[in-house]
Design a protein around this motif. Structure first.
Motif, PDB file in Angstrom:
ATOM      1  N   GLN A  59      -5.722  16.967  -4.443  1.00 46.10           N
ATOM      2  CA  GLN A  59      -7.011  17.273  -5.430  1.00 46.10           C
ATOM      3  C   GLN A  59      -7.014  15.605  -6.216  1.00 46.10           C
ATOM      4  O   GLN A  59      -8.491  15.255  -6.399  1.00 46.10           O
ATOM      5  N   ASP A  60      -5.866  15.199  -5.669  1.00 49.22           N
ATOM      6  CA  ASP A  60      -6.005  13.609  -6.372  1.00 49.22           C
ATOM      7  C   ASP A  60      -5.417  12.962  -5.025  1.00 49.22           C
ATOM      8  O   ASP A  60      -4.642  12.622  -4.037  1.00 49.22           O
ATOM      9  N   ALA A  61      -6.808  12.103  -5.277  1.00 51.95           N
ATOM     10  CA  ALA A  61      -6.701  11.354  -3.789  1.00 51.95           C
ATOM     11  C   ALA A  61      -5.902  10.331  -3.395  1.00 51.95           C
ATOM     12  O   ALA A  61      -5.554  10.115  -2.328  1.00 51.95           O
ATOM     13  N   SER A  62      -5.259  10.391  -4.047  1.00 49.74           N
ATOM     14  CA  SER A  62      -3.802   9.069  -4.107  1.00 49.74           C
ATOM     15  C   SER A  62      -3.569   8.383  -3.665  1.00 49.74           C
ATOM     16  O   SER A  62      -3.219   7.220  -2.799  1.00 49.74           O
ATOM     17  N   LEU A  63      -5.025   7.307  -3.929  1.00 50.60           N
ATOM     18  CA  LEU A  63      -5.347   5.740  -2.861  1.00 50.60           C
ATOM     19  C   LEU A  63      -4.135   5.072  -3.706  1.00 50.60           C
ATOM     20  O   LEU A  63      -4.019   4.899  -4.898  1.00 50.60           O
ATOM     21  N   PHE A  64      -4.224   3.585  -3.034  1.00 54.66           N
ATOM     22  CA  PHE A  64      -2.762   2.755  -3.095  1.00 54.66           C
ATOM     23  C   PHE A  64      -4.049   1.805  -3.857  1.00 54.66           C
ATOM     24  O   PHE A  64      -4.863   1.288  -3.627  1.00 54.66           O
ATOM     25  N   TRP A  98      -3.513  -1.509  -4.460  1.00 55.52           N
ATOM     26  CA  TRP A  98      -3.464  -2.763  -4.878  1.00 55.52           C
ATOM     27  C   TRP A  98      -4.299  -2.219  -3.007  1.00 55.52           C
ATOM     28  O   TRP A  98      -4.919  -3.584  -2.371  1.00 55.52           O
ATOM     29  N   ARG A  99      -4.575  -1.797  -2.850  1.00 52.15           N
ATOM     30  CA  ARG A  99      -5.499  -1.702  -1.041  1.00 52.15           C
ATOM     31  C   ARG A  99      -7.043  -1.209  -1.102  1.00 52.15           C
ATOM     32  O   ARG A  99      -7.296  -0.460  -1.808  1.00 52.15           O
ATOM     33  N   THR A 100      -8.098  -1.747  -0.482  1.00 53.00           N
ATOM     34  CA  THR A 100      -9.328  -1.670  -0.575  1.00 53.00           C
ATOM     35  C   THR A 100      -9.831  -0.164  -0.193  1.00 53.00           C
ATOM     36  O   THR A 100      -8.891   0.214   0.855  1.00 53.00           O
ATOM     37  N   VAL A 101     -10.705   0.051   0.196  1.00 52.86           N
ATOM     38  CA  VAL A 101     -10.830   1.288   0.430  1.00 52.86           C
ATOM     39  C   VAL A 101     -11.094   1.212   2.141  1.00 52.86           C
ATOM     40  O   VAL A 101     -10.524   1.981   2.186  1.00 52.86           O
ATOM     41  N   ARG A 102     -10.980   0.532   2.626  1.00 52.38           N
ATOM     42  CA  ARG A 102     -11.058   0.139   3.786  1.00 52.38           C
ATOM     43  C   ARG A 102      -9.519   0.219   4.885  1.00 52.38           C
ATOM     44  O   ARG A 102      -8.933   0.633   5.815  1.00 52.38           O
ATOM     45  N   LYS A 103      -8.276  -0.408   4.039  1.00 52.31           N
ATOM     46  CA  LYS A 103      -6.618  -0.732   4.140  1.00 52.31           C
ATOM     47  C   LYS A 103      -6.494   0.737   3.761  1.00 52.31           C
ATOM     48  O   LYS A 103      -5.907   0.909   4.524  1.00 52.31           O
ATOM     49  N   ASN A 104      -6.993   1.360   2.816  1.00 54.74           N
ATOM     50  CA  ASN A 104      -6.718   2.950   2.328  1.00 54.74           C
ATOM     51  C   ASN A 104      -6.495   3.404   3.362  1.00 54.74           C
ATOM     52  O   ASN A 104      -6.092   4.381   3.671  1.00 54.74           O
ATOM     53  N   VAL A 105      -7.685   3.494   4.199  1.00 51.87           N
ATOM     54  CA  VAL A 105      -7.994   4.351   5.082  1.00 51.87           C
ATOM     55  C   VAL A 105      -7.233   4.059   6.545  1.00 51.87           C
ATOM     56  O   VAL A 105      -7.232   4.769   7.475  1.00 51.87           O
ATOM     57  N   ALA A 106      -7.197   3.092   6.605  1.00 49.89           N
ATOM     58  CA  ALA A 106      -5.926   2.035   7.452  1.00 49.89           C
ATOM     59  C   ALA A 106      -4.921   2.844   7.306  1.00 49.89           C
ATOM     60  O   ALA A 106      -4.186   2.494   8.016  1.00 49.89           O
ATOM     61  N   PHE A 107      -4.442   2.747   6.517  1.00 51.55           N
ATOM     62  CA  PHE A 107      -3.109   2.750   6.184  1.00 51.55           C
ATOM     63  C   PHE A 107      -2.260   4.104   7.236  1.00 51.55           C
ATOM     64  O   PHE A 107      -0.738   2.933   7.924  1.00 51.55           O
ATOM     65  N   GLY A 108      -2.696   5.428   7.908  1.00 50.55           N
ATOM     66  CA  GLY A 108      -1.612   5.935   8.226  1.00 50.55           C
ATOM     67  C   GLY A 108      -2.476   5.740   9.536  1.00 50.55           C
ATOM     68  O   GLY A 108      -0.901   5.774  10.701  1.00 50.55           O
ATOM     69  N   LEU A 109      -3.163   4.408  10.400  1.00 50.78           N
ATOM     70  CA  LEU A 109      -3.155   4.351  11.141  1.00 50.78           C
ATOM     71  C   LEU A 109      -2.330   3.162  11.884  1.00 50.78           C
ATOM     72  O   LEU A 109      -1.959   3.013  12.672  1.00 50.78           O
ATOM     73  N   GLU A 110      -1.822   1.732  10.364  1.00 49.50           N
ATOM     74  CA  GLU A 110      -1.268   1.025  10.372  1.00 49.50           C
ATOM     75  C   GLU A 110       0.392   1.881  11.416  1.00 49.50           C
ATOM     76  O   GLU A 110       0.853   1.249  11.962  1.00 49.50           O
ATOM     77  N   ILE A 111       0.979   2.370   9.744  1.00 47.62           N
ATOM     78  CA  ILE A 111       2.090   3.264  10.392  1.00 47.62           C
ATOM     79  C   ILE A 111       2.043   3.972  11.539  1.00 47.62           C
ATOM     80  O   ILE A 111       3.419   3.718  12.366  1.00 47.62           O
ATOM     81  N   ALA A 112       1.590   4.419  12.512  1.00 47.24           N
ATOM     82  CA  ALA A 112       1.590   4.791  13.931  1.00 47.24           C
ATOM     83  C   ALA A 112       0.960   3.729  14.322  1.00 47.24           C
ATOM     84  O   ALA A 112       1.436   4.313  15.868  1.00 47.24           O
ATOM     85  N   ARG A 113       0.781   2.867  14.656  1.00 50.38           N
ATOM     86  CA  ARG A 113       0.088   1.932  15.181  1.00 50.38           C
ATOM     87  C   ARG A 113      -0.405   1.907  15.854  1.00 50.38           C
ATOM     88  O   ARG A 113      -0.431   2.067  17.201  1.00 50.38           O
ATOM     89  N   VAL A 114      -1.375   2.815  15.703  1.00 56.15           N
ATOM     90  CA  VAL A 114      -2.924   2.240  16.934  1.00 56.15           C
ATOM     91  C   VAL A 114      -3.404   0.956  16.943  1.00 56.15           C
ATOM     92  O   VAL A 114      -3.461   0.294  16.034  1.00 56.15           O
ATOM     93  N   PRO A 115      -3.597   0.985  18.416  1.00 53.21           N
ATOM     94  CA  PRO A 115      -4.168  -0.141  18.649  1.00 53.21           C
ATOM     95  C   PRO A 115      -5.067  -0.832  17.748  1.00 53.21           C
ATOM     96  O   PRO A 115      -6.798  -0.285  17.725  1.00 53.21           O
ATOM     97  N   LYS A 116      -5.918  -2.228  17.232  1.00 50.66           N
ATOM     98  CA  LYS A 116      -7.077  -2.307  16.720  1.00 50.66           C
ATOM     99  C   LYS A 116      -8.543  -2.068  17.286  1.00 50.66           C
ATOM    100  O   LYS A 116      -8.634  -1.258  15.923  1.00 50.66           O
ATOM    101  N   GLU A 117      -8.569  -2.485  17.754  1.00 54.06           N
ATOM    102  CA  GLU A 117      -9.497  -1.475  19.119  1.00 54.06           C
ATOM    103  C   GLU A 117     -10.157  -0.375  18.309  1.00 54.06           C
ATOM    104  O   GLU A 117     -10.385  -0.156  17.752  1.00 54.06           O
ATOM    105  N   GLU A 118      -9.164   0.109  18.388  1.00 51.86           N
ATOM    106  CA  GLU A 118      -8.700   1.989  18.469  1.00 51.86           C
ATOM    107  C   GLU A 118      -9.169   2.393  16.941  1.00 51.86           C
ATOM    108  O   GLU A 118     -10.271   2.859  16.116  1.00 51.86           O
ATOM    109  N   ARG A 119      -8.027   0.785  16.448  1.00 49.71           N
ATOM    110  CA  ARG A 119      -8.481   1.144  14.631  1.00 49.71           C
ATOM    111  C   ARG A 119     -10.072   1.361  13.927  1.00 49.71           C
ATOM    112  O   ARG A 119     -10.244   1.611  13.347  1.00 49.71           O
TER     113      ARG A 119
END
Length: 261
Positions: A84-89, A91-112
């Protein structure tokens, strides 16, 4: 093979007075790949508890949850959750919030970058990528939370009353967008809501939980295409049936009961 199999789930806990409370009793449900299933029921019946068990966030007292035939033990990247609560960080922008899990998973930059572009666009947040959560409306924050989950490409998405905190017009818009996302991504969705009209508008099936200790009281098939009109007579009829069954608490009601009120 079902995407999600819920088998003989029971959940008992100890309340603040030291009493044993059974929240869920012998829940069995299969959710097919690509299916959208909504769970409804009276307040406090254990809808969110069941969803947390499926997500691996809460242990069942007994029973098991299977994902593609394999037991779920703890959280999984194949199961995404939208609360119910989006629980966004903040201090992070929309882009960086959406990217958070991808960064943790170490998805390659181009695919990210490709995923960020796709899912930010899919939830209609183009132009808001560099905004912070405090600069967004409630609906926009929820869109960002959905994009963050979609970006991880889970097999199953669990949604716990994701639109209940926004106004009615925004809720209707988000529901329409979710239908479009579901069609584009063909995801398996298990969606908890207290809104019966929302359930019949979105779902292929609606599962009604009984009062606690919750069992599956009834399952309703929605034999309509995914693109629906809110005033479709069949949807209104099914919604009225669900409301009647919730009020009955699983007990039989005389046919003339509602006409005598």
């Amino acid at each position: 093979m079902p995407a999600i199999s819920i088998k003989n789930i029971n959940k008992t806990y100890i309340d603040q007075d030291g009493n044993e409370v059974q929240a869920l009793h012998d829940i069995n449900l299969d959710v097919a790949e690509g299916e959208f299933v909504c769970i409804v029921g009276p307040s406090g019946c254990g809808k969110s508890t069941l969803l947390e068990i499926v997500a691996g966030l809460l242990d069942a007292t007994s029973g098991e949850v299977l994902l593609d035939g394999q037991p779920v033990h703890g959280t999984s990247r194949d199961i995404g959750v939208v609360f119910q609560d989006a629980s966004l960080f903040p201090w992070r922008t929309v882009r960086k919030n959406v990217a958070f899990g991808l960064e943790i998973a170490r998805v390659p930059k181009e695919e990210r970058e490709e995923r960020l572009k796709r899912y930010i666009s899919m939830v209609s947040l183009n132009g808001f990528e560099n905004k912070y959560p405090a600069q967004l409306s409630g609906g926009m924050r929820q869109r960002a939370g959905i994009a963050r989950t979609l970006a991880m490409n889970p097999k199953v998405i669990l949604m716990d009353e994701p639109f209940s905190a926004v106004d009615h017009l925004t809720k209707c818009t988000l529901q329409e967008e979710l239908i479009n996302i579901r069609q584009a991504e063909n995801k398996t969705v298990l969606f908890v809501t207290h809104d019966i009209n929302e359930a019949v508008f979105l779902a292929d099936r609606v599962v009604l939980l009984s009062p606690r200790p919750s069992t599956i009281q009834k399952i309703y098939e929605i034999p309509l295409e995914q693109k629906r009109g809110r005033s479709d007579p069949l949807l209104l009829k099914i919604a009225a049936e669900i409301a009647k069954d919730i009020n009955s608490g699983g007990q039989d009601i005389p046919n003339n009961y509602w006409g005598n009120l």
